[in-house]
Motif scaffolding. Structure first.
Motif, PDB file in Angstrom:
ATOM      1  N   LYS A 104      -5.296  -3.215   7.343  1.00 23.59           N
ATOM      2  CA  LYS A 104      -6.537  -3.020   6.587  1.00 23.59           C
ATOM      3  C   LYS A 104      -6.907  -1.541   6.524  1.00 23.59           C
ATOM      4  O   LYS A 104      -7.279  -1.022   5.466  1.00 23.59           O
ATOM      5  N   ASP A 105      -6.782  -0.852   7.671  1.00 19.99           N
ATOM      6  CA  ASP A 105      -7.186   0.554   7.724  1.00 19.99           C
ATOM      7  C   ASP A 105      -6.317   1.442   6.853  1.00 19.99           C
ATOM      8  O   ASP A 105      -6.787   2.466   6.332  1.00 19.99           O
ATOM      9  N   MET A 106      -5.050   1.065   6.697  1.00 23.94           N
ATOM     10  CA  MET A 106      -4.139   1.862   5.863  1.00 23.94           C
ATOM     11  C   MET A 106      -3.956   1.249   4.473  1.00 23.94           C
ATOM     12  O   MET A 106      -3.083   1.689   3.722  1.00 23.94           O
ATOM     13  N   ASN A 107      -4.749   0.213   4.189  1.00 24.11           N
ATOM     14  CA  ASN A 107      -4.733  -0.414   2.858  1.00 24.11           C
ATOM     15  C   ASN A 107      -3.320  -0.840   2.450  1.00 24.11           C
ATOM     16  O   ASN A 107      -2.861  -0.583   1.338  1.00 24.11           O
ATOM     17  N   MET A 108      -2.611  -1.510   3.383  1.00 28.64           N
ATOM     18  CA  MET A 108      -1.252  -1.971   3.104  1.00 28.64           C
ATOM     19  C   MET A 108      -1.307  -3.235   2.262  1.00 28.64           C
ATOM     20  O   MET A 108      -2.009  -4.187   2.589  1.00 28.64           O
ATOM     21  N   LYS A 109      -0.545  -3.236   1.188  1.00 26.33           N
ATOM     22  CA  LYS A 109      -0.476  -4.392   0.300  1.00 26.33           C
ATOM     23  C   LYS A 109       0.983  -4.769   0.063  1.00 26.33           C
ATOM     24  O   LYS A 109       1.881  -3.930   0.207  1.00 26.33           O
ATOM     25  N   GLY A 110       1.201  -6.022  -0.333  1.00 31.60           N
ATOM     26  CA  GLY A 110       2.551  -6.466  -0.656  1.00 31.60           C
ATOM     27  C   GLY A 110       3.501  -6.286   0.525  1.00 31.60           C
ATOM     28  O   GLY A 110       3.229  -6.736   1.640  1.00 31.60           O
ATOM     29  N   ILE A 111       4.606  -5.593   0.248  1.00 31.27           N
ATOM     30  CA  ILE A 111       5.634  -5.416   1.280  1.00 31.27           C
ATOM     31  C   ILE A 111       5.481  -4.092   2.032  1.00 31.27           C
ATOM     32  O   ILE A 111       6.395  -3.660   2.736  1.00 31.27           O
ATOM     33  N   MET A 112       4.332  -3.447   1.895  1.00 30.77           N
ATOM     34  CA  MET A 112       4.140  -2.147   2.547  1.00 30.77           C
ATOM     35  C   MET A 112       4.283  -2.262   4.064  1.00 30.77           C
ATOM     36  O   MET A 112       4.919  -1.419   4.706  1.00 30.77           O
ATOM     37  N   TYR A 113       3.695  -3.315   4.645  1.00 33.04           N
ATOM     38  CA  TYR A 113       3.817  -3.470   6.104  1.00 33.04           C
ATOM     39  C   TYR A 113       5.265  -3.737   6.513  1.00 33.04           C
ATOM     40  O   TYR A 113       5.740  -3.211   7.523  1.00 33.04           O
ATOM     41  N   SER A 114       5.971  -4.552   5.735  1.00 28.20           N
ATOM     42  CA  SER A 114       7.380  -4.832   6.048  1.00 28.20           C
ATOM     43  C   SER A 114       8.182  -3.549   6.145  1.00 28.20           C
ATOM     44  O   SER A 114       9.068  -3.406   7.006  1.00 28.20           O
ATOM     45  N   TRP A 115       7.858  -2.581   5.286  1.00 25.99           N
ATOM     46  CA  TRP A 115       8.616  -1.335   5.288  1.00 25.99           C
ATOM     47  C   TRP A 115       8.288  -0.445   6.482  1.00 25.99           C
ATOM     48  O   TRP A 115       9.091   0.401   6.855  1.00 25.99           O
ATOM     49  N   THR A 116       7.143  -0.639   7.109  1.00 25.23           N
ATOM     50  CA  THR A 116       6.888   0.124   8.337  1.00 25.23           C
ATOM     51  C   THR A 116       7.814  -0.350   9.453  1.00 25.23           C
ATOM     52  O   THR A 116       8.202   0.440  10.326  1.00 25.23           O
ATOM     53  N   GLY A 117       8.181  -1.650   9.427  1.00 25.14           N
ATOM     54  CA  GLY A 117       9.163  -2.157  10.380  1.00 25.14           C
ATOM     55  C   GLY A 117      10.566  -1.706  10.032  1.00 25.14           C
ATOM     56  O   GLY A 117      11.337  -1.276  10.901  1.00 25.14           O
ATOM     57  N   SER A 118      10.907  -1.765   8.760  1.00 26.91           N
ATOM     58  CA  SER A 118      12.250  -1.367   8.337  1.00 26.91           C
ATOM     59  C   SER A 118      12.469   0.131   8.492  1.00 26.91           C
ATOM     60  O   SER A 118      13.595   0.578   8.728  1.00 26.91           O
ATOM     61  N   ALA A 119      11.407   0.936   8.356  1.00 29.24           N
ATOM     62  CA  ALA A 119      11.538   2.384   8.470  1.00 29.24           C
ATOM     63  C   ALA A 119      12.063   2.788   9.845  1.00 29.24           C
ATOM     64  O   ALA A 119      12.869   3.723   9.971  1.00 29.24           O
ATOM     65  N   PHE A 120      11.613   2.083  10.879  1.00 30.01           N
ATOM     66  CA  PHE A 120      12.100   2.358  12.235  1.00 30.01           C
ATOM     67  C   PHE A 120      13.623   2.216  12.295  1.00 30.01           C
ATOM     68  O   PHE A 120      14.330   3.082  12.816  1.00 30.01           O
ATOM     69  N   TYR A 121      14.128   1.122  11.742  1.00 34.02           N
ATOM     70  CA  TYR A 121      15.560   0.858  11.818  1.00 34.02           C
ATOM     71  C   TYR A 121      16.358   1.727  10.853  1.00 34.02           C
ATOM     72  O   TYR A 121      17.550   1.973  11.086  1.00 34.02           O
ATOM     73  N   LEU A 122      15.728   2.202   9.807  1.00 33.11           N
ATOM     74  CA  LEU A 122      16.397   3.141   8.921  1.00 33.11           C
ATOM     75  C   LEU A 122      16.668   4.447   9.660  1.00 33.11           C
ATOM     76  O   LEU A 122      17.775   5.002   9.587  1.00 33.11           O
TER      77      LEU A 122
END
Length: 524
Positions: A104-122
């Motif tokens: 909510k604080d970062m206004n994540m919509k759609g798959i934005m949160y999923s990419w915060t998880g994938s970014a770590f593994y990238l």
């Protein structure tokens, strides 16, 4: 190290420097039965060889052996195990922050949160080869403590802004910093423990990721229910606390854990010599700083390397998906509140922390085939995955969610294999790196299986979990069969060679691979 082969198939590695003051180890038989001479400078051979050369007629008692093993366990295992649990807490903190308001604080919509998880593994994927190489080139513990210090700083920085792009970038850097963790613990385990001891010890430090699940969930829950007491968002407090803990552990690591047993502050000179004699049966010592091109290519061309890669991809699709979306699943699918979701996530860590070492102990005590036993446990976990995916009520799904974490026996089987069944230091690092690349690929895909359109039950993602666990089990059955057949072939070759089957002195510390050394046997 210089290797002079008598057959045309093998050639001396031109990347290895020759020295005038070489030592000769003798004639060795390769897997194909061909003979070759092996000689080289101590600087290019395993770091344990210098101690081994002074161990002529060295004898130690069973009582000394037991006492030394207990000392190593007491000094290293608790700390290394907590370190590994902290590694899990660091990367999983994103999932706890998700139900503490970060989306909510970062206004994540759609798959934005999923990419915060994938970014770590990238970041993990991109930096992993360099991380592994640096752990070989530089003093092992000193190098890793620098990486750990860097990730402590990055976690704290995650609490400094509300910018989604900046947060995602920091998650990528965190993946780069933590790419060294599993390689480090694997190499450290191989320095001190026999092959038959490695499986149980790896289960100790890997199972503490379950402690990380429990401790992290409880810490996040404690912060969440007191969120009104803080002047900043609760998820920021979480990141700061975890970062500071990581910083303290990095400092302790640097001074507490030695780079090799030869420099261990907690071992006297006799005990250091006993360590060398204990690990002779591993056909590997403390490691060498020389990167060897022929070992790299041997690892890449080994079919077992790629079976591990397929396993890593299959296993980490559900593993990373549940790490990122487990708390969300408990909230949206199971019907718990955001804070209760953190509380109900804790028991799965207890299951992992208590059950996995118990299973590993039983496997070691009854001398069961480790690869085969791992495959059987993963097969049983298919049932738990089906309970999670197709259960009709929250109780069934919750039980499946908890028990599914017994699938973590797979990484125990994998890392104990790398520690004890992959001789040749460059080959060991290469095989482990390929596995971790697969780990990254699966972990990148995992969070993407939880599509927003499938909320709140995420049925397609659950089905993907079932399929991936089936593939993971099949990989371990395949690995056991390959190693079993190779051992049988080596036993037959030994009988055929007769008197020629005689290993030269100190061959265990010549940094040979399994292909180069017919005397090596896989621990099944």
């Amino acid at each position: 190290m210089t290797i002079s082969y008598t057959d045309e198939k093998h050639q001396k590695d031109p990347s290895v420097t020759e020295y005038e003051d070489e030592i000769q180890l003798g004639t060795v038989l390769s897997e194909s039965g061909q003979e070759f001479e092996i000689h080289g400078n101590l600087k290019e051979m395993d770091q344990a060889l210098e101690l081994a050369m002074n161990n002529d007629d060295f004898i130690f008692t069973e009582e000394e052996d037991t006492k030394l093993l207990r000392k190593i366990d007491l000094v290293l295992m608790p700390f290394v195990s907590f370190l590994y649990s902290l590694f899990y807490i660091d990367k999983a903190s994103n999932g706890w922050a998700a139900v503490m308001g970060i989306r909510k604080d970062m206004n994540m919509k759609g798959i934005m949160y999923s990419w915060t998880g994938s970014a770590f593994y990238l970041g993990y994927l991109v930096y992993q080869p360099l991380a592994s190489l640096s752990l070989q080139k530089f003093p092992l513990v000193t190098c890793f403590s620098v990486y750990m210090f860097s990730w402590a700083v990055i976690i704290c920085l995650q609490a400094t802004n509300h910018s989604y792009p900046a947060f995602t970038f920091l998650r990528t850097l965190l993946g780069c910093s933590e790419a060294s963790a599993s390689v480090f613990t694997t190499l450290l385990t191989s320095q001190y423990y026999r092959k038959k001891e490695a499986f149980l010890r790896v289960s100790f430090w890997l199972a503490t990721s379950g402690f990380g699940v429990f401790f992290g969930n409880m810490m996040a829950y404690g912060i969440a229910i007191r969120s009104e007491s803080f002047s900043i968002a609760a998820w920021k407090v979480l990141f700061i606390v975890i970062g500071l803990i990581s910083f303290v552990v990095a400092v302790i690591l640097h001074f507490h854990v030695p780079n090799t047993p030869a420099t261990a502050w907690f071992l006297n000179e006799r005990e250091k010599r006993i360590v060398v004699e204990r690990i002779r049966e591993n056909y590997q010592g403390f490691g060498t700083k020389v990167w060897k091109k022929h070992q790299f290519f041997e690892a890449v061309l080994d079919i077992k390397t790629w079976v591990f890669f397929i396993y890593a991809v299959a296993f980490n699709i559900p593993n990373s998906a549940l790490a990122s979306f487990g708390s969300i699943l408990l909230s949206t699918d199971f019907g718990y509140s955001s804070t209760d979701a953190l509380l109900y996530g804790a028991p799965q860590g207890v299951v992992e922390f208590l059950c996995l070492p118990a299973i590993a102990y039983a496997i070691q005590k009854f001398n069961l085939p480790r690869l085969l036993s791992t495959a059987v446990v993963i097969t049983i976990c298919i049932t738990f995955a089906c309970m999670l995916a197709f259960g009709k009520n929250s109780g069934t799904k919750l039980a499946g969610y908890y028990l599914l974490y017994l699938m973590q026996i797979g990484p125990i089987g994998s890392f104990s294999y790398f520690a004890s069944n992959v001789p040749g230091y460059t080959k060991k690092i290469t095989v482990t790196s390929v596995y971790l690349v697969g780990y990254c690929v699966g972990s990148l895909v995992g969070p993407q299986t939880f599509a927003t359109k499938d909320a709140p039950h995420y049925t397609p993602a659950k089905i993907a979990i079932v399929v991936c666990i089936c593939v993971a089990a099949g990989c371990f059955y395949t690995l056991w069969l390959i190693c079993y057949m190779e051992n049988k072939a080596r036993d037959k070759k030994a009988i055929d060679l007769g008197d020629k089957y005689c290993a030269p002195k100190n061959i265990e510390f010549s940094d040979l691979t399994s292909t180069e050394n017919i005397y090596f046997r896989y621990t099944l």
